[in-house]
Design an enzyme around this catalytic site. Structure first.
Site, PDB file in Angstrom:
ATOM      1  N   GLU A   1       0.874  -1.213  -0.089  1.00 26.77           N
ATOM      2  CA  GLU A   1      -0.020  -0.052  -0.050  1.00 26.77           C
ATOM      3  C   GLU A   1       0.909   1.257   0.039  1.00 26.77           C
ATOM      4  O   GLU A   1       1.764   1.299   0.664  1.00 26.77           O
ATOM      5  CB  GLU A   1      -0.861  -0.045   1.165  1.00 26.77           C
ATOM      6  CG  GLU A   1      -0.442  -0.071   2.655  1.00 26.77           C
ATOM      7  CD  GLU A   1      -1.385   0.073   3.823  1.00 26.77           C
ATOM      8  OE1 GLU A   1      -1.448   0.840   4.380  1.00 26.77           O
ATOM      9  OE2 GLU A   1      -2.257  -0.973   3.841  1.00 26.77           O
TER      10      GLU A   1
ATOM     11  N   HIS B   1      -1.197  -6.468  11.532  1.00 24.07           N
ATOM     12  CA  HIS B   1      -1.950  -7.312  10.850  1.00 24.07           C
ATOM     13  C   HIS B   1      -1.957  -8.661  11.873  1.00 24.07           C
ATOM     14  O   HIS B   1      -1.652  -9.592  10.971  1.00 24.07           O
ATOM     15  CB  HIS B   1      -1.816  -7.469   9.532  1.00 24.07           C
ATOM     16  CG  HIS B   1      -2.281  -6.415   8.734  1.00 24.07           C
ATOM     17  ND1 HIS B   1      -1.989  -6.092   7.489  1.00 24.07           N
ATOM     18  CD2 HIS B   1      -2.828  -5.007   9.017  1.00 24.07           C
ATOM     19  CE1 HIS B   1      -2.202  -4.987   6.890  1.00 24.07           C
ATOM     20  NE2 HIS B   1      -2.979  -4.299   7.852  1.00 24.07           N
TER      21      HIS B   1
ATOM     22  N   ASN C   1      -4.946  -6.378   3.138  1.00 25.46           N
ATOM     23  CA  ASN C   1      -5.328  -5.975   4.528  1.00 25.46           C
ATOM     24  C   ASN C   1      -6.314  -6.705   4.946  1.00 25.46           C
ATOM     25  O   ASN C   1      -7.416  -7.356   4.222  1.00 25.46           O
ATOM     26  CB  ASN C   1      -5.635  -4.313   4.410  1.00 25.46           C
ATOM     27  CG  ASN C   1      -4.692  -3.750   3.574  1.00 25.46           C
ATOM     28  OD1 ASN C   1      -4.483  -3.728   2.444  1.00 25.46           O
ATOM     29  ND2 ASN C   1      -4.025  -2.690   4.420  1.00 25.46           N
TER      30      ASN C   1
HETATM   31  P1  FAE Z   1      -9.635  -6.381  16.982  1.00 30.49           P
HETATM   32  O1  FAE Z   1     -10.265  -5.303  15.982  1.00 30.49           O
HETATM   33  O2  FAE Z   1      -8.215  -6.258  17.358  1.00 30.49           O
HETATM   34  O3  FAE Z   1     -10.511  -6.355  18.141  1.00 30.49           O
HETATM   35  C1  FAE Z   1     -10.363  -6.972  19.538  1.00 30.49           C
HETATM   36  C2  FAE Z   1     -10.927  -6.243  20.840  1.00 30.49           C
HETATM   37  O4  FAE Z   1     -10.849  -6.929  21.771  1.00 30.49           O
HETATM   38  C3  FAE Z   1     -10.097  -5.066  20.833  1.00 30.49           C
HETATM   39  O5  FAE Z   1     -10.996  -3.840  21.132  1.00 30.49           O
HETATM   40  C4  FAE Z   1      -9.405  -5.105  22.325  1.00 30.49           C
HETATM   41  O6  FAE Z   1      -9.285  -3.946  23.233  1.00 30.49           O
HETATM   42  C5  FAE Z   1     -10.422  -6.320  23.068  1.00 30.49           C
HETATM   43  N1  FAE Z   1      -9.755  -7.333  23.941  1.00 30.49           N
HETATM   44  C6  FAE Z   1      -8.467  -8.025  23.844  1.00 30.49           C
HETATM   45  N2  FAE Z   1      -8.366  -8.712  24.992  1.00 30.49           N
HETATM   46  C7  FAE Z   1      -9.351  -8.609  25.714  1.00 30.49           C
HETATM   47  C8  FAE Z   1      -9.713  -9.074  26.900  1.00 30.49           C
HETATM   48  N3  FAE Z   1      -9.142 -10.152  27.384  1.00 30.49           N
HETATM   49  N4  FAE Z   1     -11.094  -8.816  27.735  1.00 30.49           N
HETATM   50  C9  FAE Z   1     -11.824  -7.759  26.911  1.00 30.49           C
HETATM   51  N5  FAE Z   1     -11.301  -7.183  25.759  1.00 30.49           N
HETATM   52  C10 FAE Z   1     -10.448  -7.596  25.202  1.00 30.49           C
HETATM   53  O7  FAE Z   1      -9.898  -7.918  16.563  1.00 30.49           O
HETATM   54  N6  FAE Z   1      -6.827  -3.714   8.524  1.00 30.49           N
HETATM   55  C11 FAE Z   1      -7.482  -3.569   7.263  1.00 30.49           C
HETATM   56  O8  FAE Z   1      -7.922  -4.516   6.618  1.00 30.49           O
HETATM   57  N7  FAE Z   1      -7.104  -2.297   6.700  1.00 30.49           N
HETATM   58  C12 FAE Z   1      -6.310  -1.272   7.162  1.00 30.49           C
HETATM   59  O9  FAE Z   1      -6.111  -0.063   6.435  1.00 30.49           O
HETATM   60  C13 FAE Z   1      -5.664  -1.652   8.604  1.00 30.49           C
HETATM   61  N8  FAE Z   1      -4.899  -0.665   9.107  1.00 30.49           N
HETATM   62  C14 FAE Z   1      -4.271  -0.971  10.443  1.00 30.49           C
HETATM   63  C15 FAE Z   1      -3.650   0.186  11.004  1.00 30.49           C
HETATM   64  C16 FAE Z   1      -3.167  -0.081  12.207  1.00 30.49           C
HETATM   65  C17 FAE Z   1      -2.322   1.060  12.780  1.00 30.49           C
HETATM   66  C18 FAE Z   1      -3.759  -1.139  13.033  1.00 30.49           C
HETATM   67  C19 FAE Z   1      -3.262  -1.434  14.327  1.00 30.49           C
HETATM   68  C20 FAE Z   1      -4.109  -2.127  12.381  1.00 30.49           C
HETATM   69  C21 FAE Z   1      -4.689  -1.982  11.311  1.00 30.49           C
HETATM   70  N9  FAE Z   1      -5.460  -2.982  10.556  1.00 30.49           N
HETATM   71  C22 FAE Z   1      -6.127  -2.883   9.185  1.00 30.49           C
HETATM   72  C23 FAE Z   1      -5.698  -4.310  11.184  1.00 30.49           C
HETATM   73  C24 FAE Z   1      -7.129  -4.394  11.726  1.00 30.49           C
HETATM   74  O10 FAE Z   1      -7.466  -3.316  12.132  1.00 30.49           O
HETATM   75  C25 FAE Z   1      -7.387  -5.739  12.394  1.00 30.49           C
HETATM   76  O11 FAE Z   1      -6.871  -6.802  11.415  1.00 30.49           O
HETATM   77  C26 FAE Z   1      -8.832  -5.949  13.002  1.00 30.49           C
HETATM   78  O12 FAE Z   1      -8.958  -4.945  13.929  1.00 30.49           O
HETATM   79  C27 FAE Z   1      -8.640  -7.275  13.883  1.00 30.49           C
HETATM   80  O13 FAE Z   1     -10.064  -7.398  14.005  1.00 30.49           O
HETATM   81  P2  FAE Z   1     -10.424  -8.536  15.213  1.00 30.49           P
HETATM   82  O14 FAE Z   1     -11.945  -8.656  15.334  1.00 30.49           O
HETATM   83  O15 FAE Z   1      -9.666  -9.549  15.010  1.00 30.49           O
END
Ligand code: FAE
Length: 541
Positions: free
Chosen positions: A397, A482, A520
């Site tokens: 990207e 990721h 992504n």
């Molecule tokens: P996630 O969104 O991480 O949600 C998990 C939640 O569970 C979080 O809010 C945690 O705080 C919470 N949690 C964890 N442990 C506990 C616990 N023990 N008790 C209670 N709560 C808890 O999971 N992906 C894209 O496709 N496009 C992009 O442009 C992109 N840019 C990114 C930029 C950055 C800076 C970052 C960090 C990530 C990016 N990603 C991107 C990745 C994407 O945000 C990530 O793959 C998803 O958010 C993962 O989704 P999940 O539902 O697995």
């Protein structure tokens, strides 16, 4: 990428946001026969019993909560991060990328910016320890960036909403029926997330994407495929930002620590719809620390409530008929390996913790000639990519460096076809989950990224930047945005995310995906969650 697999339409701006939320709540109400439950507001109480408990409020958790609620099931979501619904003293909910503050980092006393240096000078600074929005979680050999708060990664990410090319899908999720995914679940996910595409005519003229146009020129002169990438940032709103008619977010360097405007995070889409059903409640600043079978059936869940310094203020024990692990790849993996090792969930199988990958992330910058400025104004929302997956194993990207000054730098985050996978395990002596990632494994990703950038540098007579990740350091090879895997579909779970060995426990987040999505990841995480929860609702409830 912007190929024929992208089934969404260009939405018409903020009015569509209202429409999405509106139809969701109407659908929810009709499925409930018009009687939305009035639920008590506020955090979960000690001793509570809930039909469905969802750990985490990211993509997987939000899909699960919405669809369960629409099917008539009461859901409680537990989220360790903050609610992010209240402005700070500057009147804004989220901090700016250029000026990280107390809101920016999860329980750190010093920022850990992904781009750590500029012109060789370190950018990090001290901040008060606080339950901020971006977690830079350090494991041996790798720092894993994750969003913390109601909305998970959607709060901090770049919003790039990419459906993998269909021909590559069997390498991403080999046990999943691709036709179903591309006919039903990817379209459902793209609609639910509010994905839209930039107007190419505006892209070609706006100052804010000069950096992307320079990226395009260089990619195309070296013969690479250059693609537009859809996003959940509202491009109509961005055009209004450029016209000066609305408050700026993407054009004011907001990203990483939250966007105050324009971005459709889960708070505006799935979670808004879920809450509108009246069946979903959320406990922010609550962290699940234990899940084990309850004597009377279902599961006992131990939850620590914390304040904004991270100190535990209460410990609550609740029971749930069903528990959905949606704590993200890292959060879900850490909890599950601990529960297996400590005998709380002894029947989890040996696949739990395995298959973890970094989506092959590696970053680099290139130094352009003086006649190729990338612009002082750079939209913080990336919307283009270079696709060399088939020939070199890399999709890059074209990313912004929104410093507000001309940098003559082109910056890229590459996703690569790395073969390496790590495993989480429980270190009983240290009392923590560990990951056996090796720094040297990133060399495979660097080599794949070089398949693009060595060629461009040769063609353009340019060199890599050496000042962005330290002093004389070319590659950002210490991190991932990721994280994927750790409870891999059809291995640690059945083919729909039911964890083996403990009926009523499900993984429904990025932990299901074995380490790589070729692009992504969040659209694939969302689409897979849509697929799995539909099956679970139809057969388990
Ligand atoms: P996630 O969104 O991480 O949600 C998990 C939640 O569970 C979080 O809010 C945690 O705080 C919470 N949690 C964890 N442990 C506990 C616990 N023990 N008790 C209670 N709560 C808890 O999971 N992906 C894209 O496709 N496009 C992009 O442009 C992109 N840019 C990114 C930029 C950055 C800076 C970052 C960090 C990530 C990016 N990603 C991107 C990745 C994407 O945000 C990530 O793959 C998803 O958010 C993962 O989704 P999940 O539902 O697995």
């Amino acid at each position: 990428m912007s190929d024929s697999t992208l089934p969404h339409e260009r939405p018409s701006g903020p009015s569509r946001r209202g429409f999405l939320i509106g139809t969701g709540s109407i659908a929810g109400l009709s499925m409930l026969g018009g009687t939305a439950h009035a639920r008590a507001a506020g955090p979960i109480g000690n001793g509570a019993h809930v039909p469905a408990l969802v750990i985490g409020t990211g993509y997987g958790g939000s899909v699960a909560a919405l669809r369960l609620a629409q099917a008539g099931v009461d859901v409680h979501m537990i989220e360790m991060g903050q609610a992010w619904d209240t402005p700070g003293s500057d009147g804004k909910i989220f901090a700016n990328t250029r000026t990280p503050d107390v809101r920016s980092y999860w329980l750190r006393t010093r920022t850990k910016q992904p781009l750590s240096n500029f012109l060789g000078f370190p950018l990090d600074k001290n901040v008060p320890r606080h339950t901020g929005i971006l977690d830079a979680e350090d494991f041996s050999g790798i720092t894993v960036y994750q969003g913390r708060g109601v909305g998970g990664g959607s709060l901090v990410n770049g919003g790039m909403a990419v459906t993998p090319k269909r021909a590559r899908f069997s390498s991403v999720l080999p046990s999943v029926n691709a036709a179903e995914m591309y006919d039903v679940y990817y379209p459902r996910a793209n609609a639910g997330l509010g994905v839209n595409e930039i107007d190419p005519a505006w892209f070609d003229t706006t100052a804010a994407y000069q950096y992307s146009r320079v990226g395009r020129k260089h990619a195309q002169r070296s013969g690479f495929d250059f693609t537009f990438v859809p996003n959940v940032y509202d491009f109509d709103y961005m055009e209004q930002e450029a016209a000066g008619t609305v408050p700026k977010s993407a054009l004011a360097a907001e990203i990483l620590y939250g966007n105050n405007h324009g971005k459709k995070s889960l708070q505006q889409t799935y979670l808004a719809q879920a809450k509108a059903t009246g069946r979903v409640s959320v406990s922010p600043l609550h962290k699940v620390t234990s899940v084990s079978p309850a004597s009377g059936g279902g599961y006992t869940v131990v939850i620590e409530q914390m304040d904004t310094t991270g100190a535990t203020t209460a410990t609550k024990t609740v029971t749930a008929d069903r528990v959905f692990f949606a704590a993200g790849s890292v959060g879900t993996s850490k909890l599950l390996v601990q529960m297996r090792a400590t005998g709380k969930l002894p029947n989890l199988n040996n696949e739990v913790g395995k298959g973890w990958g970094d989506n092959g992330n590696v970053m680099c910058g290139r130094a352009n000639h003086m006649w190729d400025p990338t612009g002082a104004l750079q939209s913080s929302i990336p919307t283009t990519g270079i696709d060399n997956w088939d020939d070199g194993g890399a999709f890059a990207e074209v990313a912004p460096i929104p410093t507000g000054i001309e940098t003559w730098a082109s910056f890229y985050l590459s996703i690569t076809d790395t073969p390496h996978r790590a495993e989480f395990s429980w270190n009983a002596a240290a009392g923590r989950a560990e990951l056996n990632w090796q720094t040297a494994w990133k060399q495979a990703s660097i080599d794949m990224a070089k398949s693009i950038f060595d060629k461009i540098n040769r063609k353009e007579g340019t060199i890599y930047r050496t000042d962005l990740f330290g002093v004389y350091k070319i590659w950002g090879d210490h991190l991932t945005y990721h994280p994927l895997g750790g409870a891999v579909l059809n291995k640690a779970t059945d083919n729909y995310g039911r964890l083996h060995g403990h009926p009523g426990l499900y993984a429904i987040d990025g932990s299901l995906i074995p380490g790589n999505t070729t692009v992504n990841p969040f659209v694939t995480i969302t689409a897979l969650a849509e697929r799995n929860i539909e099956k679970i609702i139809a057969t388990d409830l």
